[in-house]
Design a protein around this motif. Structure first.
Motif, PDB file in Angstrom:
ATOM      1  N   ARG A  90       0.982  58.033 -64.548  1.00 41.23           N
ATOM      2  CA  ARG A  90       0.271  56.765 -64.549  1.00 41.23           C
ATOM      3  C   ARG A  90       1.217  55.638 -64.949  1.00 41.23           C
ATOM      4  NH1 ARG A  90      -4.696  55.152 -68.652  1.00 41.23           N
ATOM      5  NH2 ARG A  90      -5.002  53.011 -67.877  1.00 41.23           N
ATOM      6  N   GLN A  91       1.308  54.634 -64.105  1.00 41.71           N
ATOM      7  CA  GLN A  91       2.148  53.474 -64.396  1.00 41.71           C
ATOM      8  C   GLN A  91       1.376  52.488 -65.266  1.00 41.71           C
ATOM      9  OE1 GLN A  91       3.853  51.575 -60.986  1.00 41.71           O
ATOM     10  NE2 GLN A  91       4.740  49.905 -62.155  1.00 41.71           N
ATOM     11  N   LEU A  92       1.951  52.196 -66.441  1.00 36.04           N
ATOM     12  CA  LEU A  92       1.280  51.327 -67.400  1.00 36.04           C
ATOM     13  C   LEU A  92       1.652  49.867 -67.220  1.00 36.04           C
ATOM     14  CD1 LEU A  92       1.590  53.485 -70.645  1.00 36.04           C
ATOM     15  CD2 LEU A  92      -0.329  53.353 -69.050  1.00 36.04           C
ATOM     16  N   ALA A  93       2.940  49.582 -67.115  1.00 36.97           N
ATOM     17  CA  ALA A  93       3.389  48.187 -67.073  1.00 36.97           C
ATOM     18  C   ALA A  93       4.777  48.141 -66.457  1.00 36.97           C
ATOM     19  CB  ALA A  93       3.393  47.573 -68.472  1.00 36.97           C
ATOM     20  N   ALA A  94       5.292  46.933 -66.367  1.00 37.59           N
ATOM     21  CA  ALA A  94       6.648  46.705 -65.862  1.00 37.59           C
ATOM     22  C   ALA A  94       7.402  45.838 -66.868  1.00 37.59           C
ATOM     23  CB  ALA A  94       6.623  46.037 -64.494  1.00 37.59           C
ATOM     24  N   GLN A  95       8.635  46.164 -67.078  1.00 37.76           N
ATOM     25  CA  GLN A  95       9.475  45.440 -68.020  1.00 37.76           C
ATOM     26  C   GLN A  95      10.685  44.865 -67.293  1.00 37.76           C
ATOM     27  OE1 GLN A  95      11.488  47.832 -70.919  1.00 37.76           O
ATOM     28  NE2 GLN A  95      11.613  46.189 -72.419  1.00 37.76           N
ATOM     29  N   PHE A  96      11.082  43.632 -67.661  1.00 37.59           N
ATOM     30  CA  PHE A  96      12.254  43.013 -67.055  1.00 37.59           C
ATOM     31  C   PHE A  96      13.499  43.414 -67.841  1.00 37.59           C
ATOM     32  CE2 PHE A  96       8.936  40.223 -65.401  1.00 37.59           C
ATOM     33  CZ  PHE A  96       9.347  40.085 -64.085  1.00 37.59           C
ATOM     34  N   GLN A  97      14.461  43.935 -67.109  1.00 35.23           N
ATOM     35  CA  GLN A  97      15.717  44.374 -67.708  1.00 35.23           C
ATOM     36  C   GLN A  97      16.858  43.519 -67.158  1.00 35.23           C
ATOM     37  OE1 GLN A  97      16.704  48.423 -66.901  1.00 35.23           O
ATOM     38  NE2 GLN A  97      18.505  48.454 -68.222  1.00 35.23           N
ATOM     39  N   GLU A  98      17.680  42.969 -68.040  1.00 39.48           N
ATOM     40  CA  GLU A  98      18.785  42.108 -67.625  1.00 39.48           C
ATOM     41  C   GLU A  98      19.894  42.931 -66.983  1.00 39.48           C
ATOM     42  OE1 GLU A  98      21.693  38.579 -69.458  1.00 39.48           O
ATOM     43  OE2 GLU A  98      20.223  39.625 -70.730  1.00 39.48           O
ATOM     44  N   ILE A  99      20.495  42.373 -65.932  1.00 34.78           N
ATOM     45  CA  ILE A  99      21.597  43.028 -65.231  1.00 34.78           C
ATOM     46  C   ILE A  99      22.818  42.112 -65.258  1.00 34.78           C
ATOM     47  CG2 ILE A  99      20.025  44.300 -63.728  1.00 34.78           C
ATOM     48  CD1 ILE A  99      20.666  42.277 -61.516  1.00 34.78           C
ATOM     49  N   PRO A 100      24.012  42.654 -65.023  1.00 35.07           N
ATOM     50  CA  PRO A 100      25.218  41.808 -65.018  1.00 35.07           C
ATOM     51  C   PRO A 100      25.150  40.733 -63.935  1.00 35.07           C
ATOM     52  CG  PRO A 100      25.801  44.132 -65.164  1.00 35.07           C
ATOM     53  CD  PRO A 100      24.327  44.086 -64.874  1.00 35.07           C
ATOM     54  N   LEU A 101      25.579  39.522 -64.303  1.00 34.90           N
ATOM     55  CA  LEU A 101      25.548  38.384 -63.389  1.00 34.90           C
ATOM     56  C   LEU A 101      26.914  37.712 -63.404  1.00 34.90           C
ATOM     57  CD1 LEU A 101      23.905  36.476 -61.521  1.00 34.90           C
ATOM     58  CD2 LEU A 101      23.367  35.126 -63.547  1.00 34.90           C
ATOM     59  N   ASP A 102      27.444  37.451 -62.217  1.00 39.41           N
ATOM     60  CA  ASP A 102      28.766  36.847 -62.076  1.00 39.41           C
ATOM     61  C   ASP A 102      28.612  35.500 -61.398  1.00 39.41           C
ATOM     62  OD1 ASP A 102      31.452  36.349 -61.996  1.00 39.41           O
ATOM     63  OD2 ASP A 102      31.885  37.715 -60.337  1.00 39.41           O
ATOM     64  N   LEU A 103      29.091  34.444 -62.061  1.00 39.70           N
ATOM     65  CA  LEU A 103      29.069  33.093 -61.502  1.00 39.70           C
ATOM     66  C   LEU A 103      30.501  32.682 -61.212  1.00 39.70           C
ATOM     67  CD1 LEU A 103      27.605  30.470 -60.738  1.00 39.70           C
ATOM     68  CD2 LEU A 103      27.760  29.769 -63.128  1.00 39.70           C
ATOM     69  N   ARG A 104      30.868  32.674 -59.937  1.00 42.03           N
ATOM     70  CA  ARG A 104      32.229  32.342 -59.536  1.00 42.03           C
ATOM     71  C   ARG A 104      32.236  31.033 -58.777  1.00 42.03           C
ATOM     72  NH1 ARG A 104      34.878  38.053 -57.354  1.00 42.03           N
ATOM     73  NH2 ARG A 104      34.659  39.223 -59.308  1.00 42.03           N
TER      74      ARG A 104
END
Length: 285
Positions: free
Chosen positions: A155-169
């Protein structure tokens, strides 16, 4: 004795090796849309366009804002406008597809899950990009998130936002504009000569840092790093072998070209202004 069964909460990340790379044009578009937002709107929401490489890197190259109405418990997106803008963009560049969505503000808010659910139907594993348009302490807080499912058994209860690597070039010309964008108030936008001067000053500071690092390594104050040494050697080897007089002549010719362009643009503006005034005077009876 009765046996006890334990329930285990499990996280199911959509992708463990996902990362994102955003182009400065996207940040400029988001900030421009934020400035032009309606008076009652607190933030701007929009669609991110780009491509996904085989190694899992999301290349965010373009964006457009999507009108929305937001309250404390619901968010309403203009889906028809979203689809029409997507079709218009794909006519110009068919290779750009939806890779996620963006919102202004600091971090994830309560309504982000509802918007992310809509974009999850548009594309698998969308990226959520947040841009802090207030630029607190002259720092641009730009983050990227993906949705992670939290399940209890099947049973899926919720969703969580997880930060990922971000590159600004960005290239040097884009960095000059980005630095101006971080300033809350400026008297005027820098011209070509001001931008060149700022770039040369920054280059001088970087060269001075390299000199100090090399001197400290030679004197034994800093442990040498082979990777940094290779980068310095490659940079020095890439410089063209030009004598100082030839380099000065090349710089002077380039500077004269810049001054000539400024002079021609000034003459053009003056000519257009005179033509507009003459046209206005001719229409007066």
């Amino acid at each position: 004795m009765a046996s006890c069964e334990s329930a285990v909460l499990q996280f199911f990340p959509s992708s463990t090796s996902l990362s994102a790379k955003v182009h400065p044009l996207v940040i400029f578009n988001i900030c421009d849309c934020y400035v032009r937002r309606p008076d009652q709107a607190e933030r701007v929401i929009g669609t991110l366009l780009g491509s996904i490489s085989p190694d899992g890197t999301v290349d965010i190259r373009n964006s457009f804002a999507v009108p929305h109405n937001e309250s404390s418990d619901q968010v309403a997106l203009d889906i028809d406008y979203h689809h029409n803008m997507l079709l218009s963009h794909q006519k110009v560049n068919p290779k750009e597809v939806i890779v996620g969505w963006y919102s202004t503000g600091f971090g994830v808010t309560g309504g982000s899950a509802l918007i992310h659910e809509f974009y999850s139907r548009e594309v698998q594993n969308p990226i959520h990009l947040t841009v802090d348009t207030t630029f607190m302490n002259e720092e641009a807080t730009i983050k990227a998130f993906v949705s992670v499912s939290l399940s209890l058994g099947e049973r899926q209860l919720a969703a969580q936002f997880q930060e990922i690597p971000l590159d600004l070039r960005m290239i040097e010309a884009e960095r000059v504009g980005f630095d101006i964008l971080k300033s809350t108030m400026v008297e005027k936008l820098p011209g070509d000569l001001e931008g060149m001067e700022a770039s040369m000053e920054r280059l001088y500071v970087l060269i001075d840092d390299v000199y100090k690092y090399v001197d400290n390594v030679v004197e034994g104050q800093v442990v040498p790093d082979n990777d940094i040494g290779r980068l310095i050697a490659d940079t020095v080897a890439s410089l063209p072998k030009i004598s100082p007089p030839a380099f000065d002549r090349l710089m002077n010719d380039s500077l004269q070209d810049q001054l000539l362009l400024l002079y021609l643009s000034s003459i053009t503006r003056t000519h257009l202004s005179l033509a507009e005034k003459l046209n206005t005077a001719a229409q007066i009876p």
